[in-house]
Motif scaffolding. Structure first.
Motif, mmCIF file in Angstrom:
data_model
loop_
_atom_site.group_PDB
_atom_site.id
_atom_site.type_symbol
_atom_site.label_atom_id
_atom_site.label_comp_id
_atom_site.label_asym_id
_atom_site.label_seq_id
_atom_site.Cartn_x
_atom_site.Cartn_y
_atom_site.Cartn_z
ATOM 1 N N UNK A 328 0.809 -1.218 0.000
ATOM 2 C CA UNK A 328 0.000 0.000 0.000
ATOM 3 C C UNK A 328 0.851 1.282 0.000
ATOM 4 N N UNK A 329 1.944 1.295 0.738
ATOM 5 C CA UNK A 329 2.738 2.539 0.794
ATOM 6 C C UNK A 329 3.384 2.840 -0.553
ATOM 7 N N UNK A 330 3.841 1.776 -1.214
ATOM 8 C CA UNK A 330 4.402 1.922 -2.568
ATOM 9 C C UNK A 330 3.295 2.387 -3.538
ATOM 10 N N UNK A 331 2.094 1.858 -3.362
ATOM 11 C CA UNK A 331 0.969 2.250 -4.231
ATOM 12 C C UNK A 331 0.658 3.740 -4.056
ATOM 13 N N UNK A 332 0.734 4.244 -2.836
ATOM 14 C CA UNK A 332 0.493 5.687 -2.611
ATOM 15 C C UNK A 332 1.529 6.520 -3.375
ATOM 16 N N UNK A 333 2.781 6.100 -3.328
ATOM 17 C CA UNK A 333 3.822 6.871 -4.033
ATOM 18 C C UNK A 333 3.563 6.850 -5.534
ATOM 19 N N UNK A 334 3.143 5.704 -6.050
ATOM 20 C CA UNK A 334 2.834 5.633 -7.484
ATOM 21 C C UNK A 334 1.609 6.485 -7.819
ATOM 22 N N UNK A 335 0.624 6.498 -6.942
ATOM 23 C CA UNK A 335 -0.577 7.321 -7.201
ATOM 24 C C UNK A 335 -0.192 8.795 -7.266
ATOM 25 N N UNK A 336 0.732 9.207 -6.411
ATOM 26 C CA UNK A 336 1.176 10.614 -6.425
ATOM 27 C C UNK A 336 1.876 10.968 -7.725
ATOM 28 N N UNK A 337 2.429 9.961 -8.396
ATOM 29 C CA UNK A 337 3.083 10.208 -9.694
ATOM 30 C C UNK A 337 2.114 9.984 -10.851
ATOM 31 N N UNK A 338 0.830 9.875 -10.580
ATOM 32 C CA UNK A 338 -0.199 9.585 -11.603
ATOM 33 C C UNK A 338 0.125 8.292 -12.346
ATOM 34 N N UNK A 339 0.722 7.347 -11.633
ATOM 35 C CA UNK A 339 1.161 6.087 -12.227
ATOM 36 C C UNK A 339 0.303 4.936 -11.696
ATOM 37 N N UNK A 340 -0.959 4.913 -12.134
ATOM 38 C CA UNK A 340 -1.832 3.785 -11.786
ATOM 39 C C UNK A 340 -2.814 3.587 -12.920
ATOM 40 N N UNK A 341 -3.042 2.331 -13.294
ATOM 41 C CA UNK A 341 -3.932 2.030 -14.422
ATOM 42 C C UNK A 341 -5.074 1.129 -13.958
ATOM 43 N N UNK A 342 -6.230 1.737 -13.587
ATOM 44 C CA UNK A 342 -6.400 3.128 -13.242
ATOM 45 C C UNK A 342 -6.897 3.250 -11.814
ATOM 46 N N UNK A 343 -6.910 2.086 -11.132
ATOM 47 C CA UNK A 343 -7.226 2.083 -9.710
ATOM 48 C C UNK A 343 -6.528 0.895 -9.063
ATOM 49 N N UNK A 344 -5.798 1.162 -7.977
ATOM 50 C CA UNK A 344 -5.277 0.051 -7.173
ATOM 51 C C UNK A 344 -6.422 -0.539 -6.363
ATOM 52 N N UNK A 345 -6.444 -1.870 -6.285
ATOM 53 C CA UNK A 345 -7.407 -2.559 -5.420
ATOM 54 C C UNK A 345 -6.633 -3.559 -4.566
ATOM 55 N N UNK A 346 -6.860 -3.469 -3.268
ATOM 56 C CA UNK A 346 -6.177 -4.369 -2.322
ATOM 57 C C UNK A 346 -6.935 -5.695 -2.259
#
Ligand code: NAP
Ligand code: ZN
Ligand code: ZN
Length: 352
Positions: A328-346
């Motif tokens: 999750x913490x890595x996912x937050x950093x990627x979200x801040x870089x607009x680097x998610x396609x297009x939603x992380x789901x845990x």
């Protein structure tokens, strides 16, 4: 009144605005007569989770457990529960209760109720403690705030509909977006990609505005008819004065005035993004063409169920990247870089 008995579940929480999310144990109330107890299978990762955990909206109480795009299976129901039964696949979004009696609640617009209880960041009515969200194994929610999930849809890809879905569906419906209209969606993130899908499904001509050149092909695949790189002044100028409606789903500071200039006379820009810092509004782009600037907050329970049913009928879900809880913490950093396609789901099966 004595507090109802609580039980313990595993979760991920942050203990301060600066600390990463980490494993913990939290308490949930035992289901009361009107409650549904849900084993959480999936939880989407909304940018609001990040704003909240880092106290960017200045009301976070710690420890904080975010997560308001919850899909799970019903484990138990109270004696008075009528519509939900053990074994059902259900959803919980941003709201877990409200006053039920005010004009907003009676209109099915519980998101605007002064007594609304948010899934996280409110006060738990029974335990008196802060409400805790879906980055956890289990949650207990009053029946009226539990949503039915269409059986034909992938439940992991349904999770983001509970916030990103309804937050874009609701304003597009409220302002009657449809055929013959030119509609802009700003930002291709969790909300934006659902905005593109819904605006397309409602029959509008859809233009996606992005800061990320690498997202162009995806935007077209998701349903945009045109893609504009918002940092390219010539591309922006070519769209001047041509939009009926623009939905702005950007999570950070950006120039709204550039988008007001793209609206027709009487056009409307609706902000759903909730950046930490205030955005500046210039008078002239609004007053010269009688343009409007509006906001919108998620959606009420009846409209959220309507949206889920619409998605079932039209086979619409979110494009998701599955993660383990410990990512999750890595996912937050990627979200801040607009680097998610297009939603992380845990995948909550990973929270052992
Ligand atoms: P997200 O997945 O992180 O997407 C945000 C998108 O905004 C990014 O993908 C990026 O799109 C664009 N963006 C990011 N930084 C930017 C910048 N500096 N300048 C211009 N564009 C930028 O976030 P989300 O989960 O969709 O949430 C978006 C916002 O809506 C958040 O503030 C969230 O809190 C808020 N929200 C509001 C409601 C409501 O009820 N109103 C509900 C849920 C969420 P490109 O790469 O395409 O440029
Ligand atoms: Zn959200
Ligand atoms: Zn109310």
């Amino acid at each position: 009144m004595s507090k109802p008995i609580a039980y313990s579940v595993k979760a991920y929480s942050a203990v301060s605005a600066q600390s990463p999310l980490a494993a913990t144990t939290i308490s949930r109330r035992q289901p009361t007569e009107s409650d549904v107890q849900i084993d959480i299978l999936y939880c989407g990762v909304c940018h609001s989770d990040l704003h909240f955990v880092r106290n960017e909206w200045h009301f976070t109480q710690y420890p904080a457990v975010p997560g308001h795009e919850i899909v799970g299976r019903v484990k138990a129901v109270g004696g008075a529960v009528k519509k939900i039964k053990v074994g059902d696949m259900v959803g919980v979004g941003c709201l877990v209760d409200s006053c039920r009696t005010c004009p907003d609640c009676l209109a099915g617009l519980e998101q605007f109720c002064a007594g609304t209880v948010m899934t996280y960041g409110s006060v738990e009515k029974y335990l008196g403690t802060p409400t805790l969200g879906g980055y956890s194994q289990s949650i207990v929610v009053t029946e009226d705030f539990v949503l039915r999930i269409p059986a034909n849809l992938n439940p992991a890809a349904v999770a983001p509909l509970l916030c990103a879905g309804i937050t874009t569906y609701s304003p597009l419906r409220h302002w009657k977006v449809g055929p013959g209209q030119k509609v802009g969606i700003v930002g291709l993130g969790g909300l934006g990609h659902m905005g593109v899908k819904f605006a397309h499904a409602f029959g509008a001509h859809v233009v996606l505005f992005t800061t990320s050149p690498g997202k162009t092909a995806d935007a077209l695949r998701l349903g945009a008819h045109e893609v504009v790189l918002s940092k390219d002044e010539a591309q922006m100028a070519a769209q001047a004065g041509s939009f009926d409606f623009i939905l702005d789903a950007v999570s950070a500071t950006h120039d709204l005035n550039a988008y007001f200039n793209l609206l027709k006379r009487d056009g409307n820009l609706v902000l759903v993004g909730a950046p930490e810092k205030p955005l500046s509004v210039a008078a002239f782009p609004l007053i010269m063409r009688r343009r409007s600037f509006s906001g919108s907050l998620i959606g009420g329970l009846p409209e959220t169920q309507e949206m889920l049913d619409f998605c079932g009928q039209h086979n619409i879900t979110s494009d998701v990247e599955m993660i383990r809880m410990d990512q999750i913490n890595e996912a937050y950093e990627r979200m801040l870089k607009s680097d998610v396609k297009y939603r992380f789901v845990i995948d909550l099966a990973s929270l052992k």
